[in-house]
Design an enzyme around this catalytic site. Structure first.
Site: not given
Ligand code: CDV
Length: 319
Positions: A47, A110, A146, A171
């Site tokens: 990401e 994103n 975010e 993510c």
């Molecule tokens: N970049 C992300 O989405 N990170 C989240 C963190 C903040 C928990 C994740 O789910 O890994």
């Protein structure tokens, strides 16, 4: 007949805030060359793979925020990656911050793209589940803004590419069973996921010791329950003072991890994936057409959250 696609999880170590896109693209190209030398058809990057993970800082200046976004893809610094992919014949998944204009209005996502072996973009995805918060919260050891810097994307599509049905997520999406099931209902055979996950979760530090376990738990469950390969790829290591998990891996439709990175730096993990292994799960235990009971699941789309706790009190918000 088997349908093989050879995959590289192209994990990145930390990217410093001062590191130029050109320097990062050189790192991506080095991993791409290694992957192709090992016979890979496709490499998956993390990401927001072109810059440091900027939502950890609160910016008031929009121009400063926008310096982390791409206005075109490929752009001047990323063109070399597309050129190399075409030259050596390998596809890639790349996460990045997208700045676009729709009806004269700036929109920020994103995003990730899937690029085929000819260097053509064959799929585009915008992150649906944006974690964190929208306002500055100085009590945190670091921010996760975010919800301030991006707007959510519209859904989970599946494209025909690399001889199979490919899906993308980013993510936090990987923690939600809906992500996999929506793609599962489109017959997905490989879900590609880049991530940046800090070890420390400021609103719930009691989860910190479990962050690698949860990473694998959700992706292995998503793979098995939908009869699909899942590839999860980290930007790992100590980035601008924040420790991020590694744990990049390739998961078979059985739910088993079949390849994994072992460091928190730039590294590839490889697997030769037979997409036809999905069939055994899609035709038996998870034959949706035969076994699903959608009427029993209506609440999933009718309501967003739990309205009250079991004792009748409103659900409190923490983080
Ligand atoms: N970049 C992300 O989405 N990170 C989240 C963190 C903040 C928990 C994740 O789910 O890994």
């Amino acid at each position: 007949m088997a349908r093989f696609v050879t995959i590289a999880a192209g994990q990145l170590g930390p990217i410093a805030r001062s590191e130029s896109r050109t320097a990062v693209v050189s790192r991506l190209m080095a991993l791409m060359r290694q992957a192709r030398a090992c016979g890979c058809d496709l490499i998956i990057y993390p990401e927001l793979a072109l810059t440091t993970f900027f939502p950890r800082w609160y910016f008031e200046d929009q121009a400063e925020t926008d310096s982390f976004f791409e206005r075109e893809m490929p752009g001047p610094e990323t063109q070399a990656l597309f050129d190399l992919a075409r030259e050596i014949g390998i596809g890639f998944y790349l996460g990045y911050a997208e700045l676009t204009t729709e009806a004269g209005i700036a929109r920020r996502y994103n995003a990730s793209i899937l690029v085929d072996k000819s260097g053509a973009i064959v799929g585009k995805y915008r992150k649906v589940h944006l974690p964190g918060h929208a306002e500055h919260e100085p009590w945190r050891a670091f921010q996760h803004l975010e919800k301030r810097y991006f707007e959510p994307g519209g859904g989970f599509g599946v494209v025909d590419a690399f001889g199979g049905k490919m899906g993308m997520a980013i993510c936090n999406d990987r923690r939600w069973s809906e992500t996999y099931r929506v793609m599962g209902l489109q017959g997905v055979e490989m879900v590609l996921i880049g991530y940046n996950t800090p070890v420390h979760n400021p609103p719930a530090p009691e989860h910190d010791d479990l962050s690698l376990f949860h990473n694998h738990l959700v992706m292995q469950a998503g793979a098995y329950q939908n009869g699909t390969f899942v590839v999860g790829v980290a930007k790992a290591g100590l980035e601008e003072g924040v420790d991020q998990i590694g744990g990049s891996c390739i998961i078979a439709p059985s739910g088993e991890i079949i390849a994994a990175c072992t460091t928190k730096g730039d590294e590839i993990a490889l697997a030769r994936c037979d997409l036809d292994l999905c069939n055994s799960y899609k035709r038996t235990t998870f034959n949706f057409d035969v076994h699903r009971q959608p009427r029993a699941y209506e609440m999933i789309v009718e309501r967003k959250g739990v309205t009250t706790m079991a004792d009748g009190t409103p659900v409190p918000r923490r983080g």
